[in-house]
Design a protein around this motif. Sequence first.
Motif, PDB file in Angstrom:
ATOM      1  N   VAL A  26      91.963  46.746  43.914  1.00  0.00           N
ATOM      2  CA  VAL A  26      92.360  47.992  44.580  1.00  0.00           C
ATOM      3  C   VAL A  26      91.515  48.196  45.830  1.00  0.00           C
ATOM      4  O   VAL A  26      92.034  48.543  46.902  1.00  0.00           O
ATOM      5  N   LEU A  85      92.839  48.474  49.656  1.00  0.00           N
ATOM      6  CA  LEU A  85      92.559  49.650  50.489  1.00  0.00           C
ATOM      7  C   LEU A  85      91.870  49.237  51.790  1.00  0.00           C
ATOM      8  O   LEU A  85      92.193  49.766  52.863  1.00  0.00           O
ATOM      9  N   LEU A 135      94.278  48.014  54.194  1.00  0.00           N
ATOM     10  CA  LEU A 135      95.091  49.110  54.745  1.00  0.00           C
ATOM     11  C   LEU A 135      94.285  49.977  55.709  1.00  0.00           C
ATOM     12  O   LEU A 135      94.783  50.966  56.233  1.00  0.00           O
ATOM     13  N   GLY A 136      93.015  49.617  55.911  1.00  0.00           N
ATOM     14  CA  GLY A 136      92.213  50.338  56.909  1.00  0.00           C
ATOM     15  C   GLY A 136      91.290  51.402  56.342  1.00  0.00           C
ATOM     16  O   GLY A 136      90.645  52.126  57.096  1.00  0.00           O
ATOM     17  N   HIS A 137      91.226  51.517  54.999  1.00  0.00           N
ATOM     18  CA  HIS A 137      90.358  52.527  54.396  1.00  0.00           C
ATOM     19  C   HIS A 137      88.972  51.933  54.146  1.00  0.00           C
ATOM     20  O   HIS A 137      88.568  51.727  53.000  1.00  0.00           O
ATOM     21  N   ALA A 138      88.260  51.668  55.237  1.00  0.00           N
ATOM     22  CA  ALA A 138      86.982  50.965  55.137  1.00  0.00           C
ATOM     23  C   ALA A 138      85.882  51.849  54.553  1.00  0.00           C
ATOM     24  O   ALA A 138      84.873  51.342  54.060  1.00  0.00           O
ATOM     25  N   ALA A 139      86.056  53.175  54.602  1.00  0.00           N
ATOM     26  CA  ALA A 139      85.028  54.077  54.096  1.00  0.00           C
ATOM     27  C   ALA A 139      84.897  53.989  52.578  1.00  0.00           C
ATOM     28  O   ALA A 139      83.875  54.377  52.016  1.00  0.00           O
ATOM     29  N   ILE A 140      85.952  53.486  51.915  1.00  0.00           N
ATOM     30  CA  ILE A 140      85.904  53.385  50.452  1.00  0.00           C
ATOM     31  C   ILE A 140      85.271  52.042  50.093  1.00  0.00           C
ATOM     32  O   ILE A 140      85.891  50.993  50.203  1.00  0.00           O
ATOM     33  N   ARG A 141      83.997  52.095  49.693  1.00  0.00           N
ATOM     34  CA  ARG A 141      83.202  50.892  49.503  1.00  0.00           C
ATOM     35  C   ARG A 141      83.413  50.239  48.157  1.00  0.00           C
ATOM     36  O   ARG A 141      83.270  49.046  47.999  1.00  0.00           O
ATOM     37  N   ASP A 142      83.706  51.043  47.147  1.00  0.00           N
ATOM     38  CA  ASP A 142      83.836  50.476  45.813  1.00  0.00           C
ATOM     39  C   ASP A 142      84.837  51.295  45.004  1.00  0.00           C
ATOM     40  O   ASP A 142      84.923  52.517  45.170  1.00  0.00           O
ATOM     41  N   VAL A 143      85.601  50.590  44.175  1.00  0.00           N
ATOM     42  CA  VAL A 143      86.580  51.258  43.314  1.00  0.00           C
ATOM     43  C   VAL A 143      86.389  50.725  41.902  1.00  0.00           C
ATOM     44  O   VAL A 143      86.221  49.519  41.710  1.00  0.00           O
ATOM     45  N   ARG A 144      86.368  51.618  40.946  1.00  0.00           N
ATOM     46  CA  ARG A 144      86.379  51.192  39.544  1.00  0.00           C
ATOM     47  C   ARG A 144      87.537  51.909  38.855  1.00  0.00           C
ATOM     48  O   ARG A 144      87.751  53.098  39.063  1.00  0.00           O
TER      49      ARG A 144
END
Lengths: 81, 81
Positions: free
Chosen positions: A21, A25, A28-37
């Motif tokens: 995920v 992301l 899609l350009g959502h670089a601010a989201i560093r980690d997803v669990r």
Amino acid sequence: MKAFVTVALKKTVLDPQGKAVQAALAKLGHAAIRDVRQGKCFELDLAAGTNPAAARTEVERVAREVLTNPVIEEFSIRWDD
Amino acid sequence: MKAFVTVALKKTVLDPQGKAVQAALAKLGHAAIRDVRQGKCFELDLAAGTNPAAARTEVERVAREVLTNPVIEEFSIRWDD
């Protein structure tokens, strides 16, 4: 009376689903989201008139013994009275 | 800065997975749990120093456009600053 049980992989366990995920992301350009669990949520609806203390004990037991695999997962419970 | 996105089937949509969990719990003797609905949780970890207002907008957009199928699902966001 409702209980929200969240079951997620322990922090020490690799989460490939979350990584996938996060990679999607980032593409899609959502670089601010560093980690997803990623985890599972269960909304448990308890019968009206259930003793609150007994309900808390029961839901905690269900979360620990049925909904969670204690080897790799951990759970948290949130209440909505 | 962390966002917890919960994605669940809309109340009007049948949730066979939740029904199966409820039936299993009833068989195990947990009769007080009348209904179960299952969903997905995403824990999004945002880069330190992200503008809080921009982060909120971005996470809401990600939740609406990427993590949720708006035809059958709905989402909620919880923040842990």
